[in-house]
Write a protein that holds these residues in place. Structure first.
Motif, short mmCIF file in Angstrom:
data_model
loop_
_atom_site.label_atom_id
_atom_site.label_comp_id
_atom_site.label_asym_id
_atom_site.label_seq_id
_atom_site.Cartn_x
_atom_site.Cartn_y
_atom_site.Cartn_z
N ALA A 52 0.85 -1.19 0.00
CA ALA A 52 0.00 0.00 0.00
C ALA A 52 0.88 1.24 0.00
O ALA A 52 1.33 1.72 1.04
CB ALA A 52 -0.92 -0.01 1.21
N ILE A 58 6.33 -4.78 5.28
CA ILE A 58 5.21 -4.17 4.56
C ILE A 58 5.47 -4.08 3.05
O ILE A 58 4.65 -3.55 2.31
CB ILE A 58 4.87 -2.76 5.12
CG1 ILE A 58 6.11 -1.84 5.05
CG2 ILE A 58 4.33 -2.84 6.54
CD1 ILE A 58 5.77 -0.38 5.33
N VAL A 89 4.03 7.71 -9.62
CA VAL A 89 3.79 6.85 -8.45
C VAL A 89 3.42 7.72 -7.23
O VAL A 89 2.51 7.39 -6.46
CB VAL A 89 5.01 5.97 -8.14
CG1 VAL A 89 4.86 5.26 -6.79
CG2 VAL A 89 5.22 4.95 -9.25
C1 HEC Z 1 2.27 3.88 4.09
C2 HEC Z 1 3.59 3.48 3.70
C3 HEC Z 1 4.30 4.27 2.62
C4 HEC Z 1 4.56 5.60 2.60
C5 HEC Z 1 4.18 6.65 3.64
C6 HEC Z 1 5.32 5.84 1.40
N1 HEC Z 1 5.48 4.68 0.70
FE1 HEC Z 1 6.36 4.50 -1.11
N2 HEC Z 1 5.81 2.55 -1.17
C7 HEC Z 1 5.21 1.88 -0.14
C8 HEC Z 1 4.98 0.51 -0.56
C9 HEC Z 1 4.34 -0.58 0.27
C10 HEC Z 1 5.46 0.42 -1.88
C11 HEC Z 1 5.42 -0.83 -2.78
C12 HEC Z 1 4.04 -0.95 -3.39
C13 HEC Z 1 3.84 -2.25 -4.09
O1 HEC Z 1 4.81 -2.85 -4.54
O2 HEC Z 1 2.68 -2.68 -4.21
C14 HEC Z 1 5.98 1.73 -2.23
C15 HEC Z 1 6.51 2.04 -3.48
C16 HEC Z 1 7.13 3.24 -3.75
C17 HEC Z 1 7.76 3.56 -5.01
C18 HEC Z 1 7.79 2.68 -6.25
C19 HEC Z 1 9.02 1.79 -6.26
C20 HEC Z 1 9.11 0.94 -7.51
O3 HEC Z 1 9.74 -0.14 -7.39
O4 HEC Z 1 8.60 1.29 -8.56
C21 HEC Z 1 8.30 4.82 -4.88
C22 HEC Z 1 9.06 5.56 -5.93
C23 HEC Z 1 7.98 5.26 -3.55
N3 HEC Z 1 7.25 4.29 -2.91
C24 HEC Z 1 8.37 6.48 -3.04
C25 HEC Z 1 7.82 7.02 -1.88
C26 HEC Z 1 8.03 8.37 -1.44
C27 HEC Z 1 8.95 9.37 -2.12
C28 HEC Z 1 7.28 8.55 -0.34
C29 HEC Z 1 7.06 9.83 0.45
C30 HEC Z 1 6.63 10.96 -0.37
C31 HEC Z 1 6.63 7.29 -0.06
N4 HEC Z 1 6.98 6.39 -1.00
C32 HEC Z 1 5.79 7.06 1.01
C33 HEC Z 1 4.83 2.37 1.07
C34 HEC Z 1 4.87 3.70 1.43
#
Ligand code: HEC
Ligand code: HEC
Length: 312
Positions: A184, A244, A275
């Motif tokens: 998520a 997670i 994303v």
């Molecule tokens: C609530 C938890 C959470 C937060 C807060 C969060 N992320 Fe994520 N993020 C994830 C998860 C879990 C995935 C992987 C999703 C999947 O694979 O289904 C992800 C995936 C990503 C990806 C994609 C990676 C790929 O392999 O393509 C990026 C880029 C990313 N996050 C950047 C960020 C950034 C920058 C922030 C803050 C602005 C952020 N995330 C905040 C949980 C979070």
């Protein structure tokens, strides 16, 4: 008649003669006669044993009790029923399937009873794991993870590398298979301004050595470890958390943002921005706990860990 001129043959003739050619009356050779009788006897026995003669809309099924087949049929919901029918190709096939399953069961039992690491050390057992694993994988996993498990960008992760979003130990992979996974990654559309999204995206690109705007990335760093709260999920070092499945943002492996595939720095930035704006939570790894048998899941775990990718 010209037959007077020709020499009389030593064998009996039928008395017929045309232009001097006479029809001989040799007895049939004994081997042929016996062959004929045996064929008749065979046909008769065959009619008694097997489906043979059409009658109306039906057909004779062979005398009951002389040649019946008994097999176990498994319905879609896993219920097993014993069936006894007259001989036919379908039930013959089922009997053979039953035999193969029984032979397989010994191997599956072995997999079920041994610790993961022991299975992987047993060369004979691994041969079975590889062939049964390949079939199970093609039937259940390949539609998403592709035939060789290499995955598809923006759709399903590559299982052949040594990068594991949810952990690569036997136990981690087993947990993934039994319960499924759904990462998520929230949308930041409502949390960050357009400029802040660009900053955060630049910081993300800087983490894996991609082209980026250093000034924007510095501001993005502050957002990542502050207001935006990215660190809470991705960790302060941005290496992700297997519990997670938050992605490791410091490597060259991407699933939802196609940074490697994008040609220009602008396109790379757009991928990450997408994303951040839309989140990433549509990728669902289904749970197999209720769909596959425990021993099948265990075998698949070893197959994914040892045969597909670099498990940890
Ligand atoms: C609530 C938890 C959470 C937060 C807060 C969060 N992320 Fe994520 N993020 C994830 C998860 C879990 C995935 C992987 C999703 C999947 O694979 O289904 C992800 C995936 C990503 C990806 C994609 C990676 C790929 O392999 O393509 C990026 C880029 C990313 N996050 C950047 C960020 C950034 C920058 C922030 C803050 C602005 C952020 N995330 C905040 C949980 C979070
Ligand atoms: C409907 C498509 C789909 C099917 C079918 C499917 N998977 Fe997945 N799988 C995914 C997606 C999407 C993810 C990533 C989930 C995420 O990022 O949150 C995933 C994640 C995984 C992971 C975790 C990878 C990691 O890096 O931690 C493993 C292991 C896995 N799948 C194995 C399997 C096996 C084995 C099967 C067959 C029994 C299977 N999958 C069937 C879509 C699928």
């Amino acid at each position: 008649m010209m037959s007077q001129d020709t020499k009389k043959p030593a064998v009996k003739t039928t008395g017929h003669s045309w232009d001097g050619i006479e029809e001989l009356s040799n007895p049939l050779p004994m081997w042929w006669v016996w062959g004929f009788y045996i064929t008749c006897a065979f046909a008769f026995v065959y009619w008694l044993l097997y489906p043979a003669w059409p009658i109306g809309h039906m057909y004779t099924k062979g005398v009951p009790g002389l040649n019946t087949l008994t097999y176990t049929a498994t319905s879609v919901d896993g219920k097993e029923t014993q069936k006894t029918t007259h001989w036919n190709m379908r039930s013959k096939f089922m009997v053979e399937m039953n035999e193969h399953k029984a032979a397989q069961k010994q191997w599956f039992d072995k997999v079920a009873s041994m610790p993961f690491a022991e299975v992987s050390k047993d060369a004979d057992l691994m041969q079975f794991v590889n062939s049964a694993g390949k079939t199970l994988f093609s039937d259940n996993c390949a539609p998403c993870h592709q035939a060789g498990g290499q995955g598809k960008i923006k759709f399903s992760p590559n299982l052949t590398d040594d990068h594991w979003q949810y952990g690569g130990t036997y136990e981690d992979i087993h947990t993934t298979l039994v319960g499924g996974r759904r990462g998520a990654m929230p949308s930041f559309k409502a949390v960050l301004s357009g400029e802040e999204i660009v900053q955060a995206a630049n910081y993300v690109l800087s983490l894996s050595g991609e082209p980026h705007d250093a000034g924007a990335a510095k501001a993005g760093d502050a957002l990542f470890h502050g207001k935006a709260g990215c660190y809470a999920c991705h960790g302060p070092d941005a290496k992700g958390m297997t519990a997670i499945g938050s992605a490791n943002l410091t490597d060259k492996i991407w699933l939802w943002a196609d940074v490697q595939g994008a040609k220009t720095p602008e396109a790379k930035l757009d991928e990450v921005k997408y994303v951040l704006i839309n989140g990433a939570n549509n990728g669902v790894m289904p749970a197999w706990g209720a769909r596959l048998k425990p021993e099948q899941i265990k075998l698949l775990t070893v197959y994914v860990h040892d045969s597909l990718g670099g498990g940890k």
